[in-house]
Design an enzyme around this catalytic site. Structure first.
Site, mmCIF file in Angstrom:
data_model
loop_
_atom_site.group_PDB
_atom_site.id
_atom_site.type_symbol
_atom_site.label_atom_id
_atom_site.label_comp_id
_atom_site.label_asym_id
_atom_site.label_seq_id
_atom_site.Cartn_x
_atom_site.Cartn_y
_atom_site.Cartn_z
ATOM 1 N N GLY A 1 -2.366 -16.205 -21.860
ATOM 2 C CA GLY A 1 -0.971 -15.812 -22.075
ATOM 3 C C GLY A 1 -0.402 -15.180 -20.811
ATOM 4 O O GLY A 1 -0.772 -15.568 -19.697
ATOM 5 N N ILE B 1 -5.097 -30.481 8.757
ATOM 6 C CA ILE B 1 -6.513 -30.607 9.124
ATOM 7 C C ILE B 1 -7.271 -29.336 8.742
ATOM 8 O O ILE B 1 -7.055 -28.265 9.344
ATOM 9 C CB ILE B 1 -6.674 -30.909 10.641
ATOM 10 C CG1 ILE B 1 -5.785 -32.104 11.031
ATOM 11 C CG2 ILE B 1 -8.144 -31.167 10.970
ATOM 12 C CD1 ILE B 1 -5.980 -33.368 10.195
ATOM 13 N N GLN C 1 -8.329 -21.979 -34.334
ATOM 14 C CA GLN C 1 -8.653 -23.346 -33.904
ATOM 15 C C GLN C 1 -7.801 -23.787 -32.713
ATOM 16 O O GLN C 1 -8.268 -24.567 -31.871
ATOM 17 C CB GLN C 1 -8.475 -24.325 -35.058
ATOM 18 C CG GLN C 1 -9.686 -24.360 -35.970
ATOM 19 C CD GLN C 1 -9.672 -25.563 -36.893
ATOM 20 O OE1 GLN C 1 -8.632 -26.160 -37.147
ATOM 21 N NE2 GLN C 1 -10.832 -25.928 -37.409
ATOM 22 N N GLU D 1 -7.989 -35.719 0.419
ATOM 23 C CA GLU D 1 -8.996 -36.808 0.488
ATOM 24 C C GLU D 1 -8.498 -38.047 -0.267
ATOM 25 O O GLU D 1 -9.289 -38.801 -0.851
ATOM 26 C CB GLU D 1 -10.369 -36.330 0.032
ATOM 27 C CG GLU D 1 -10.816 -35.125 0.864
ATOM 28 C CD GLU D 1 -12.280 -35.029 1.130
ATOM 29 O OE1 GLU D 1 -12.979 -36.044 1.028
ATOM 30 O OE2 GLU D 1 -12.726 -33.924 1.462
ATOM 31 N N GLY D 2 -7.191 -38.231 -0.250
ATOM 32 C CA GLY D 2 -6.551 -39.354 -0.941
ATOM 33 C C GLY D 2 -5.949 -38.876 -2.241
ATOM 34 O O GLY D 2 -6.647 -38.302 -3.086
HETATM 35 N N1 COS Z 1 -14.872 -49.401 3.015
HETATM 36 C C1 COS Z 1 -14.975 -50.267 4.049
HETATM 37 N N2 COS Z 1 -13.909 -50.972 4.522
HETATM 38 C C2 COS Z 1 -12.735 -50.778 3.922
HETATM 39 C C3 COS Z 1 -12.572 -49.884 2.835
HETATM 40 C C4 COS Z 1 -13.701 -49.195 2.391
HETATM 41 N N3 COS Z 1 -13.625 -48.316 1.370
HETATM 42 N N4 COS Z 1 -11.293 -49.907 2.438
HETATM 43 C C5 COS Z 1 -10.667 -50.778 3.224
HETATM 44 N N5 COS Z 1 -11.540 -51.312 4.129
HETATM 45 C C6 COS Z 1 -11.272 -52.343 5.141
HETATM 46 C C7 COS Z 1 -10.778 -53.602 4.451
HETATM 47 O O1 COS Z 1 -11.858 -54.449 4.130
HETATM 48 C C8 COS Z 1 -9.870 -54.202 5.498
HETATM 49 O O2 COS Z 1 -10.658 -54.875 6.475
HETATM 50 P P1 COS Z 1 -10.219 -56.364 7.027
HETATM 51 O O3 COS Z 1 -8.785 -56.251 7.453
HETATM 52 O O4 COS Z 1 -11.180 -56.593 8.117
HETATM 53 O O5 COS Z 1 -10.367 -57.269 5.851
HETATM 54 C C9 COS Z 1 -9.293 -52.993 6.195
HETATM 55 O O6 COS Z 1 -10.182 -51.904 5.962
HETATM 56 C C10 COS Z 1 -7.907 -52.633 5.702
HETATM 57 O O7 COS Z 1 -8.012 -52.448 4.293
HETATM 58 P P2 COS Z 1 -6.748 -52.457 3.336
HETATM 59 O O8 COS Z 1 -5.920 -53.646 3.652
HETATM 60 O O9 COS Z 1 -7.243 -52.260 1.955
HETATM 61 O O10 COS Z 1 -5.993 -51.170 3.850
HETATM 62 P P3 COS Z 1 -4.633 -50.522 3.360
HETATM 63 O O11 COS Z 1 -3.801 -50.233 4.561
HETATM 64 O O12 COS Z 1 -4.034 -51.344 2.262
HETATM 65 O O13 COS Z 1 -5.082 -49.069 2.822
HETATM 66 C C11 COS Z 1 -5.865 -47.450 1.258
HETATM 67 C C12 COS Z 1 -5.960 -48.881 1.821
HETATM 68 C C13 COS Z 1 -4.513 -47.141 0.664
HETATM 69 C C14 COS Z 1 -6.941 -47.406 0.199
HETATM 70 C C15 COS Z 1 -6.191 -46.427 2.399
HETATM 71 O O14 COS Z 1 -5.156 -46.379 3.367
HETATM 72 C C16 COS Z 1 -6.455 -45.029 1.892
HETATM 73 O O15 COS Z 1 -7.531 -44.721 1.394
HETATM 74 N N6 COS Z 1 -5.463 -44.115 2.032
HETATM 75 C C17 COS Z 1 -5.647 -42.721 1.715
HETATM 76 C C18 COS Z 1 -6.090 -41.991 2.941
HETATM 77 C C19 COS Z 1 -6.679 -40.653 2.610
HETATM 78 O O16 COS Z 1 -7.537 -40.533 1.770
HETATM 79 N N7 COS Z 1 -6.212 -39.639 3.317
HETATM 80 C C20 COS Z 1 -6.718 -38.322 3.179
HETATM 81 C C21 COS Z 1 -7.186 -37.868 4.503
HETATM 82 S S1 COS Z 1 -8.423 -36.648 4.453
HETATM 83 S S2 COS Z 1 -7.624 -35.102 3.632
#
Ligand code: COS
Length: 380
Positions: A339, A157, A279, A363-364
């Protein structure tokens, strides 16, 4: 019609951020990296200059900048030091869910201190065992009368332990996945919290990264953002916005790598002439320039879509993945141009590489960015 010009106000904002970077960040960055802490007084100066929490709305005493405005700042801060960038922009990451999902009453109550003093915020989503699979979080939020009681721990965090407000993502029932997720604003003053700073990071050492432990931390239910079950969506919508500044900051890193490499290549002699005459070196510099220009437009367009209230999830992911990969490569090539001199801390290029590695992860991860882009292609 397309318009590629920034407005006069945006050019002034860019100049302000560039000037701040030149005067306050560049001279302090190497030492901040060595000492693993923010330069003394920098937060106060960023606050006074309007560069801290710049999206805070005007009616709450802030500058009310758009995301496109904010990424102009992000690029300049990234040019100076990614660790310092992360301290400032992780605060914007913590602020975003409150701006997206809090009621006007919650915003007024929670954000009042931000106009008065330099306050940091934090965003607590990741856990030791749940990074990419954010919906699998285990930190528990139990309803108890008019409160939520939070137990568990959050990992990696930024600003953890120093932030006045932390948006904590938790679950009311781990068996329900994201449908029981909550986003709760936890003030630093709430008893039962411990922060364990993480030291010896590869880069971005000026930024504080902590593990946060919550032991029966009691927070009034008025601090819940949205309703029970909305936490995960709020987190995703937040990241869809905040990945764009990460892209812009990466462009800043690449610009810095280009500038440092260009200066060195003109000075450094080999075979009787500056290495910039060869180059092999020129092509590296040209590739950096191609990456900077194309990455910047990806970031601008994603921010513009977000500011228009249009879908921008895949565009933000594309900008973040492309720009951070591109900046990593630019920093790597800058070291190659330097280098052996590039491999040691006397010159800034090794720090660029160490710092920007994190942009491919936080952030992913860039792998998750590609999942988001591919899913959007498959849905279309
Ligand atoms: N905006 C709004 N809603 C979203 C969304 C978005 N960008 N992405 C997903 N949702 C919603 C979906 O519509 C779904 O809703 P319903 O179940 O009501 O249909 C729900 O959230 C779950 O979505 P999904 O099934 O796509 O979730 P997953 O568990 O498959 O996860 C990823 C999707 C992998 C994209 C997500 O977990 C992710 O972004 N992970 C990375 C996390 C991250 O960035 N961590 C860093 C932390 S800060 S350093």
């Amino acid at each position: 019609m397309l318009d590629f010009e920034l407005s006069e106000e945006q050019k002034q904002l860019q100049a302000l951020a560039r000037d701040f970077t030149r005067k306050e960040i560049l001279p302090a960055a190497q030492r901040a990296d060595r000492e693993e802490r923010m330069p003394e007084g920098l937060l106060e100066k960023a606050f006074a200059t309007g560069l801290l929490n710049p999206e805070l709305p005007e009616e709450l005493g802030g500058s009310g900048l758009s995301l496109l405005d904010e990424i102009l700042i992000a690029e300049e801060l990234g040019y100076g030091c990614m660790g310092i960038y992360t301290t400032l922009m992780a605060s914007a990451l913590g602020l975003t869910p409150i701006l997206l999902a809090a009621t006007p009453e919650q915003q007024r109550r929670l954000l009042a201190p931000l106009r008065e003093r330099p306050c940091l915020l934090a965003f607590a989503l990741s856990e030791a065992n749940n990074g990419s699979d954010a919906a699998a979080m285990r930190t528990l939020a139990r309803r108890d009368g008019g409160d939520f009681v939070i137990s568990g721990s959050k990992m990696w965090i930024s600003n953890g332990g120093e932030a006045e407000l932390t948006v904590v993502f938790a679950t009311t029932d781990p068996s329900q996945g994201h449908r029981s997720s909550v986003a709760i604003v936890v003030p630093r003053s709430a008893p039962g919290q411990q922060a364990h700073p993480i030291h010896h990071k590869l880069g971005q050492r000026a930024s504080l990264t902590s593990e946060l432990v919550f032991d029966e931390v009691r927070v009034p239910a008025e601090n819940l953002l949205g309703e029970v079950g909305a936490g995960f969506r709020i987190a995703m919508q937040t990241l869809d916005r905040t990945r764009i500044p990460v892209a812009a900051a990466s462009v800043g890193v690449a610009r810095r790598a280009r500038d440092e490499a260009l200066r060195y290549a003109k000075e450094r002699q080999a075979f009787g002439r500056p290495v910039a005459d060869f180059q092999a070196i020129q092509f590296k510099l040209a590739d950096m320039e191609i990456g900077i220009q194309s990455g910047r437009w990806l970031a601008y367009r994603a921010a513009w879509l977000a500011d228009q209230g249009r879908p921008h999830s895949a565009e933000a992911a594309a900008a973040k993945a492309y720009c951070s990969d591109m900046a990593f490569s630019a920093a790597n090539e800058a070291i190659q141009i330097f280098g052996g001199a590039g491999y040691v801390g006397e010159y800034p290029v090794e720090k660029l590489l160490r710092d920007v590695k994190l942009n491919q992860i936080y952030e992913g991860t860039n792998e998750i960015m590609r999942v988001i882009i591919a899913r959007s292609l498959l849905r279309a």
